[in-house]
Design a protein around this motif. Sequence first.
Motif: not given
Lengths: 209, 366, 312
Positions: A76, A78, A101-102, A106-107
């Motif tokens: 993931p 960002w 990912v926003e 989460d990245a």
Amino acid sequence: MALATSLNASGGIDTAELRPGLADPVHDSQHIFRGLLTALAHPGRPVTLPGDVAGPEPLDPATTAVALTLLDYDTPLWIDWIADTPPLRAYLKFHCGCPLVERSQDAAFGLVTDPENMPRLALFAQGRDQYPDSSASLLLQVPSLEEGPAVTLKGPGIRETATIRPAGLPDWFWNDWRLNAAQFPLGVDIFFTCGRSVVGLPRSILAEG
Amino acid sequence: MYVAVKGGEQAILNSHKLIAEERRGDTEVPELSLAQIKEQMQLAVDRVMTEGSLYDRDLAALAIKQAQGDLLEAIFLLRAYRTTLTRFGESEPIDTSCMAVRRRISAAYKDLPGGQVLGPSYDYTHRLLDFALAAEEGVGAPEAEAAEAGVDESIPRVTDILNHEGLIEEETALDGDAGAVADLTREPLRFPAGRDLRLQNLARGDEGFLLALGYSTQRGYGRNHPFAGEIRLGEVAVEFVPEELGFPIELGEITVTECQMINQFAGSAGRPPQFTRGYGLSFGHCERKTMAMALVDRALRARELDETVEYPAQDEEFVLYHSDNVEASGFVQHLKLPHYVDFQSELQLIRSLRRRHDEEQQEAAE
Amino acid sequence: MSAAQQQATEGDDGYNFAYLDEQTKRMIRRCLLKAVAVPGYQVPFGGREMPLPYGWGTGGMQVTASIIGRDDTLKVIDQGADDTTNAVNIRRFFARVAEVPTTESTAEASIVQTRHRVPEDPMREDQIIVYQVPQPEPLRPLEPREIECRKMHAYKEYGLMQVSLYEDIARFGEIATSYSYPVMVGDRYLMSPTPIPKFDNPKMDDFPALQLFGAGREKRIYAIPPYTKVKSLDFDDHPFAVQQWEEDCALCGAEDTFLDEVILDDQGGKMYVCSDSHYCARRRAEGHEGKLSESAARAYAAAVGAAEEEEA
């Protein structure tokens, strides 16, 4: 480039508009990876990456090369707002397939092209006590690797000391890095990129400005 | 003049020639065809596909032939091939309640919807060597009318029948994200392991190892009162949703064996007394394997059911780390590799320890 | 599937360059970078089945396959020797699937894959050494459980190891570990140096070349960056010491190498020779002689009258 030209009506990717990836994915990515491995094993030492790959704006060739070599559907990503354009999204989706990912937390990888306005280092995944490898790696594209203030590095991979001069970093950066290094083995790892060069800065390294 | 033991490429190549010769055996005897293995060694093919983690009867037959019938070697061959295949994605879960059943038995109910279908089974054969099979001319075509065709209509699973009364636990969705199924062919084992990861590990696990562990639970090392709720064998459809279509298409059919064990459970603080499940599934017809797998699956649920983990079959690290026969076989056999350096180090150490021992003895004597 | 995954250069037998598919290489490469960033920490990785058995170097091979390129030169050793069967077999594998030149010379190699030894010749910054690791967990002999070991690493709780070593001293008067002798990397992680003899442990400290470790069956990768502190565990009153031999290499006369004991007859006759076969051969080519070097060996053989076939 407008959204409609890079994404066709069905939401798929219009490949005609895409910039090419690595000319020889197998051997180019092997070369680039060895460059990255050298950069991380010898923190502070600039390494020129092979393969002159021109990705979409605003990516430098080195940034593009690292992204194409390390990212795929398991990573993931960002990206900061300057880089977050439809052509870049389309490029990464087509060549890497990595989910975007926003939230920076989460990245697995963070792609920063506007370091002055980047999130604080603690806003990226720091890893867990038992799995420090679950932290984020940052690709930090800077305007220059030679014209910033000198910073002295010490730690694994460096015989005595090394000096780097990345430019364009926010004021808080080296203080954040001190905090990052203090929580070793947790923390983020950084690849500074500029032009065709990359400089590695693993979390194990202490920096003094 | 001392010459170091030269392994040498030539020795390796010669060794390969020798196994080729041994594999072929007496050239007066006709060579085995893959079709013969596939058709007449079906249970071996099924085991190799199951533990090799690849549903391909032709490749499994090839692996068996290449391995001279050494099934663990064949499993290894298939695994090493599998790992080079491109991964396209995950199929939809197969639905065994829609199986074209060829065999279906329950030890829990005498009669039940769908009935008992004995199907192909060695269960009631008398284990007497059948010398008719030894005849040069073979046995010819079997009696076709005795073979039952697949029962096509959907037959409810016994565990689903029990479910109406709430007597058996619900089959719960995976913890958290139901979409992300663990896959240990892509990620290493992590603990605590979810049931998805455990079941995948057991399905690939060595039949002999699972058999022994399952047996140990029956003998008191983690007893959980199993009933063979249902064992079924038959064909199920495999469906896949291509991203560009967005709806499932059928890729084909595979043969599977499924075993659902029903186990007693006295209940715990948080759960009423009810039956619990142990699950086993294999490619092809691997009945013993699926039963053992179901016993071990249930034993490994001890933690989740608040049971004390005290026996090997309940210990997930012990079971999951040692179930894989490709790993186990490799590591046991790696002892054949040279260990001169370590052995030399140990020689020196033991000599030093003995010298010290002797000196101490001498001092004590004086 | 992304474009890069679809394109692949097919080599021998239709397999990808260096055997592994590009997705697997990427996964391993990311793990290698983590391993370098956290020296001595065992990074879990999605180890693949290799066409060689687990325990025979599959971890080292996956690491090598993920780093090797067409301009590399590969050396493979097992027990220090280039000509042991497994070393030959692994070298043969890479020559076949990656079409790289191979060498027996440590100096000429850009990548050295090894089992159980660190070469006697010094290595350089522009080289990488890849260790095959049978058991990456240094705590495993004391604690079989992965969950427990992982906690000990997380909280740097290595008391169990210290106690075990101290018990050795109490019982035997010395630490009774002669290989796989545990080390601390960068003052943080306890690490298994793989079953190299403790003789080789000091070489790992402040080593100029990048050291990579691959455990295929246990699915762990770890690393020591160049110029990193690697300290063998010891106590102030029982400092770490390496093996020493009373004899020199019988072939090249080296006084400072790890020696293999070679049994000459069934009467207890033996001699010692360098375990690093290339190092020994090079020294002999340079004119160094041990007491059993070719000329000496001939004299010796003639004296014992059992040398006809070797002479021929």
